[in-house]
Motif scaffolding. Structure first.
Motif, PDB file in Angstrom:
ATOM      1  N   ASN A  83       0.851  -1.187   0.000  1.00 28.67           N
ATOM      2  CA  ASN A  83       0.000   0.000   0.000  1.00 28.67           C
ATOM      3  C   ASN A  83       0.890   1.242   0.000  1.00 28.67           C
ATOM      4  OD1 ASN A  83      -2.293   1.594   2.355  1.00 28.67           O
ATOM      5  ND2 ASN A  83      -2.325   1.639   0.134  1.00 28.67           N
ATOM      6  N   ILE A  84       0.882   1.953  -1.109  1.00 26.14           N
ATOM      7  CA  ILE A  84       1.671   3.185  -1.194  1.00 26.14           C
ATOM      8  C   ILE A  84       0.708   4.342  -1.372  1.00 26.14           C
ATOM      9  CG2 ILE A  84       3.731   2.044  -2.077  1.00 26.14           C
ATOM     10  CD1 ILE A  84       2.985   2.842  -4.880  1.00 26.14           C
ATOM     11  N   ASP A  85       1.177   5.574  -1.129  1.00 27.31           N
ATOM     12  CA  ASP A  85       0.245   6.693  -1.273  1.00 27.31           C
ATOM     13  C   ASP A  85       0.209   7.168  -2.733  1.00 27.31           C
ATOM     14  OD1 ASP A  85       2.188   8.722  -1.688  1.00 27.31           O
ATOM     15  OD2 ASP A  85       2.437   9.021   0.460  1.00 27.31           O
ATOM     16  N   SER A  86      -0.712   8.085  -3.026  1.00 32.63           N
ATOM     17  CA  SER A  86      -0.970   8.477  -4.416  1.00 32.63           C
ATOM     18  C   SER A  86       0.246   9.142  -5.053  1.00 32.63           C
ATOM     19  CB  SER A  86      -2.161   9.436  -4.476  1.00 32.63           C
ATOM     20  OG  SER A  86      -3.302   8.804  -3.967  1.00 32.63           O
ATOM     21  N   PHE A  89       2.776   6.464  -5.815  1.00 32.86           N
ATOM     22  CA  PHE A  89       2.303   5.681  -6.954  1.00 32.86           C
ATOM     23  C   PHE A  89       2.577   6.430  -8.259  1.00 32.86           C
ATOM     24  CE2 PHE A  89      -1.409   4.263  -9.670  1.00 32.86           C
ATOM     25  CZ  PHE A  89      -0.922   2.991  -9.920  1.00 32.86           C
ATOM     26  N   LEU A 126      -0.077  -4.364  -5.898  1.00 34.64           N
ATOM     27  CA  LEU A 126      -0.572  -3.136  -5.286  1.00 34.64           C
ATOM     28  C   LEU A 126      -1.782  -3.429  -4.408  1.00 34.64           C
ATOM     29  CD1 LEU A 126      -0.577   0.053  -5.264  1.00 34.64           C
ATOM     30  CD2 LEU A 126      -2.166  -0.104  -7.197  1.00 34.64           C
ATOM     31  N   PHE A 128      -4.753  -1.618  -2.131  1.00 36.31           N
ATOM     32  CA  PHE A 128      -5.399  -0.345  -1.814  1.00 36.31           C
ATOM     33  C   PHE A 128      -5.656  -0.225  -0.331  1.00 36.31           C
ATOM     34  CE2 PHE A 128      -6.743  -0.678  -6.268  1.00 36.31           C
ATOM     35  CZ  PHE A 128      -6.245   0.537  -6.685  1.00 36.31           C
ATOM     36  N   SER A 129      -5.963  -1.351   0.281  1.00 32.94           N
ATOM     37  CA  SER A 129      -6.550  -1.298   1.612  1.00 32.94           C
ATOM     38  C   SER A 129      -6.481  -2.673   2.243  1.00 32.94           C
ATOM     39  CB  SER A 129      -8.028  -0.891   1.448  1.00 32.94           C
ATOM     40  OG  SER A 129      -8.684  -0.842   2.681  1.00 32.94           O
ATOM     41  N   LYS A 130      -6.517  -2.710   3.571  1.00 35.00           N
ATOM     42  CA  LYS A 130      -6.709  -4.004   4.234  1.00 35.00           C
ATOM     43  C   LYS A 130      -8.123  -4.507   4.003  1.00 35.00           C
ATOM     44  CE  LYS A 130      -3.689  -3.475   8.277  1.00 35.00           C
ATOM     45  NZ  LYS A 130      -3.715  -3.389   9.749  1.00 35.00           N
ATOM     46  N   LEU A 141     -11.429   1.990  -8.561  1.00 34.08           N
ATOM     47  CA  LEU A 141     -10.368   2.594  -7.736  1.00 34.08           C
ATOM     48  C   LEU A 141      -9.051   2.692  -8.507  1.00 34.08           C
ATOM     49  CD1 LEU A 141     -10.883   0.894  -4.231  1.00 34.08           C
ATOM     50  CD2 LEU A 141     -11.767   3.084  -5.052  1.00 34.08           C
ATOM     51  N   GLN A 145      -7.067   6.053  -9.602  1.00 34.19           N
ATOM     52  CA  GLN A 145      -5.722   6.259  -9.066  1.00 34.19           C
ATOM     53  C   GLN A 145      -4.684   6.448 -10.181  1.00 34.19           C
ATOM     54  OE1 GLN A 145      -4.184   7.290  -5.668  1.00 34.19           O
ATOM     55  NE2 GLN A 145      -6.338   6.843  -5.973  1.00 34.19           N
TER      56      GLN A 145
ATOM     57  N   ASN B  83      -6.497   1.822   9.575  1.00 33.32           N
ATOM     58  CA  ASN B  83      -6.920   0.921   8.507  1.00 33.32           C
ATOM     59  C   ASN B  83      -7.117  -0.472   9.091  1.00 33.32           C
ATOM     60  OD1 ASN B  83      -5.412  -0.496   5.499  1.00 33.32           O
ATOM     61  ND2 ASN B  83      -7.555  -0.046   5.903  1.00 33.32           N
ATOM     62  N   PHE B 128      -9.212   4.132   4.723  1.00 30.52           N
ATOM     63  CA  PHE B 128      -9.328   3.033   3.776  1.00 30.52           C
ATOM     64  C   PHE B 128      -7.977   2.664   3.199  1.00 30.52           C
ATOM     65  CE2 PHE B 128     -13.688   4.647   3.460  1.00 30.52           C
ATOM     66  CZ  PHE B 128     -14.326   3.474   3.765  1.00 30.52           C
ATOM     67  N   SER B 129      -7.132   3.666   3.044  1.00 31.35           N
ATOM     68  CA  SER B 129      -5.959   3.482   2.203  1.00 31.35           C
ATOM     69  C   SER B 129      -4.993   4.623   2.447  1.00 31.35           C
ATOM     70  CB  SER B 129      -6.429   3.516   0.742  1.00 31.35           C
ATOM     71  OG  SER B 129      -5.361   3.374  -0.146  1.00 31.35           O
ATOM     72  N   LYS B 130      -3.719   4.382   2.150  1.00 34.30           N
ATOM     73  CA  LYS B 130      -2.775   5.500   2.120  1.00 34.30           C
ATOM     74  C   LYS B 130      -3.072   6.402   0.922  1.00 34.30           C
ATOM     75  CE  LYS B 130       1.371   3.354   4.073  1.00 34.30           C
ATOM     76  NZ  LYS B 130       2.755   2.976   3.720  1.00 34.30           N
ATOM     77  N   MET B 131      -3.710   5.817  -0.079  1.00 32.26           N
ATOM     78  CA  MET B 131      -4.011   6.566  -1.295  1.00 32.26           C
ATOM     79  C   MET B 131      -5.159   7.535  -1.062  1.00 32.26           C
ATOM     80  SD  MET B 131      -3.559   3.711  -4.248  1.00 32.26           S
ATOM     81  CE  MET B 131      -1.976   3.559  -5.096  1.00 32.26           C
TER      82      MET B 131
END
Lengths: 160, 160
Positions: A83-86, A89, A126, A128-130, A141, A145, B83, B128-131
């Motif tokens: 999980n990386i941030d936008s 990414f 990749l 997105f989320s747990k 999504l 993204q 999360n 939800f997400s780091k994104m």
């Protein structure tokens, strides 16, 4: 020319999601050639056992891999991925474009899960989320993204 | 009777998302009384400074808090929140229902962000997400996730 391929295993019943896909595909077309491909999900009975599921996943996996050429950069959505941030990414895609990658293939598995065959071929997993989302929602999504990533890359304001 | 309130600051332009909200509200109505409320986003100029943004967020925050009674359990979507996975989220809601909570209020901030006034009033901050996703898309995610939580709680199969 950058190519952006999105491959979903399974069917999408909700037409509002398809409208959303079309919206993002239209917006993304500014940055590359975008295609959305559906691969048939294997048919299983109502309560399949683990072996039947694994077999179905591998059959789906083979159908997906048959579509992918060696030089494609494969990013697969996997709840166990990273999980990386936008912004990370966006930098990650930009770095790979700079390295000469031109085809990015985003894969979303079926509702049964993801074949290890696809995991092994993937260049990046990749998450997105747990949280678990439906696969058709996951496709929305990833489209959003990737669009956001290109807006960031090009220093453009993101539309609210 | 369980009440499920969803409060979004701002307007939703994409009608396909509204169709998605309606779909999940319809499905969730099996488990409680569901309402979706929109709170107006403050108007700012094209490049507001930090102070202007904070002021707008607090004004939005006050409008949201004016709608919330003391006994409501407030879950706010916040990228800096916690999360948890879908099963943990379901158990978490179930535990609070067992403790006698009957109104769950889910808050999604505006595109400018979230007021600290809302953070302070929240019983739980959910990430939800780091994104970063658009706020209208986040509303679809929380609706889907609350629906999934009730399906898990009631041992019902989740529709693909």
């Amino acid at each position: 020319m950058i190519k952006l391929r999105f491959i979903l295993v399974g069917k999408v019943k909700d037409s509002y999601l398809k409208t959303g896909y079309e919206e993002y595909i239209k917006r993304l077309s500014k940055y590359g050639k975008v295609t959305l491909e559906y691969v048939d999900e294997e048919k299983l009975n109502d309560s399949p056992n683990k072996l039947e599921i694994l077999k179905a996943l591998d059959e789906e996996g083979e159908k997906v891999l048959n579509r992918i050429k060696d030089d494609e950069y494969v990013i697969t959505c996997d709840i166990h991925g990273k999980n990386i941030d936008s912004i990370e990414f966006s930098s990650f895609l930009e770095k790979n474009i700079d390295l000469g990658k031109s085809t990015f293939t985003f894969v979303i598995g079926s509702s049964y899960g993801l074949s290890d065959l696809i995991r092994k071929r993937s260049n990046f997993l990749l998450s997105f989320s747990k949280m678990t989302f439906t696969h058709p929602l996951t496709l929305l999504l990833i489209l959003e993204q990737v669009y956001r990533a290109f807006k960031i890359m090009n220093n453009e304001n993101y539309q609210k």
